[in-house]
Structure formats: C-alpha cells, structure tokens
Design an enzyme around this catalytic site. Sequence first.
Site, PDB file in Angstrom:
ATOM      1  N   ARG A  20     -39.689 -78.915 -34.596  1.00  0.00           N
ATOM      2  CA  ARG A  20     -40.662 -77.910 -34.147  1.00  0.00           C
ATOM      3  C   ARG A  20     -41.173 -78.218 -32.747  1.00  0.00           C
ATOM      4  O   ARG A  20     -41.322 -77.312 -31.926  1.00  0.00           O
ATOM      5  CB  ARG A  20     -41.839 -77.828 -35.125  1.00  0.00           C
ATOM      6  CG  ARG A  20     -41.448 -77.248 -36.470  1.00  0.00           C
ATOM      7  CD  ARG A  20     -42.598 -77.298 -37.449  1.00  0.00           C
ATOM      8  NE  ARG A  20     -43.009 -78.692 -37.627  1.00  0.00           N
ATOM      9  CZ  ARG A  20     -44.229 -79.087 -37.965  1.00  0.00           C
ATOM     10  NH1 ARG A  20     -45.188 -78.201 -38.162  1.00  0.00           N
ATOM     11  NH2 ARG A  20     -44.504 -80.362 -38.119  1.00  0.00           N
ATOM     12  N   ASN A  38     -42.711 -75.336 -40.466  1.00  0.00           N
ATOM     13  CA  ASN A  38     -41.934 -75.829 -41.602  1.00  0.00           C
ATOM     14  C   ASN A  38     -42.171 -74.931 -42.804  1.00  0.00           C
ATOM     15  O   ASN A  38     -43.297 -74.489 -43.047  1.00  0.00           O
ATOM     16  CB  ASN A  38     -42.350 -77.257 -41.966  1.00  0.00           C
ATOM     17  CG  ASN A  38     -41.848 -78.287 -40.984  1.00  0.00           C
ATOM     18  OD1 ASN A  38     -40.922 -78.043 -40.221  1.00  0.00           O
ATOM     19  ND2 ASN A  38     -42.463 -79.457 -40.998  1.00  0.00           N
TER      20      ASN A  38
END
Length: 92
Positions: A20, A38
């Site tokens: 990320r 996530n």
Amino acid sequence: MSKICIIAWIYGRVQGVGFRYTTQYEAKRLGLTGYAKNLDDGSVEVVACGEEGQVEKLMQWLKSGGPRSARVERVLSEPHHPSGELTDFRIR
C-alpha cells in the site's frame, strides 16, 4: 486526456510487504488521487483517479508486480465513480 477513476483488486502476496505504501508513493508521483487498503481476503483494493494516461501507468505498474517485495498473481479492475471527492492518495 480525460480524467478517469478505476477500482482495482490485487491478489497474491500483497499484504505485509509494503504494497500500500509503495502504491501510494507511485500514485502520488503520477499525480493521482484515491486510496489503497487491505481487504480481509488478503488482497489490496486500490482506487485511482486522474488523467487517463497516468491511471494507465499505475495499472501497468500494479500488473507488473508493484514493489519488489510483493508477488502479484492477479489484478482485476473496472471503472469507478467514487461517492465523494478524493483530494489525495491515502492509505486506508
């Protein structure tokens, strides 16, 4: 070029490997807004909005494997119409 938004789901070894944060860095470098988060199934969801060519560059980067620490097995994407305005690229 026109502005577009996509939503993508990235599968493989993409959690716990800085995916990320590296995606955020790449998206900001390309001048995109959106987020990376996530999901409970072990995948990462990415929303990216901006100039069509820049969004396509991020998608190519994701499909080519993203950060070196990740192992991308599959990327699915579709056009997206966010409910609110995205002003930055964030980690969720």
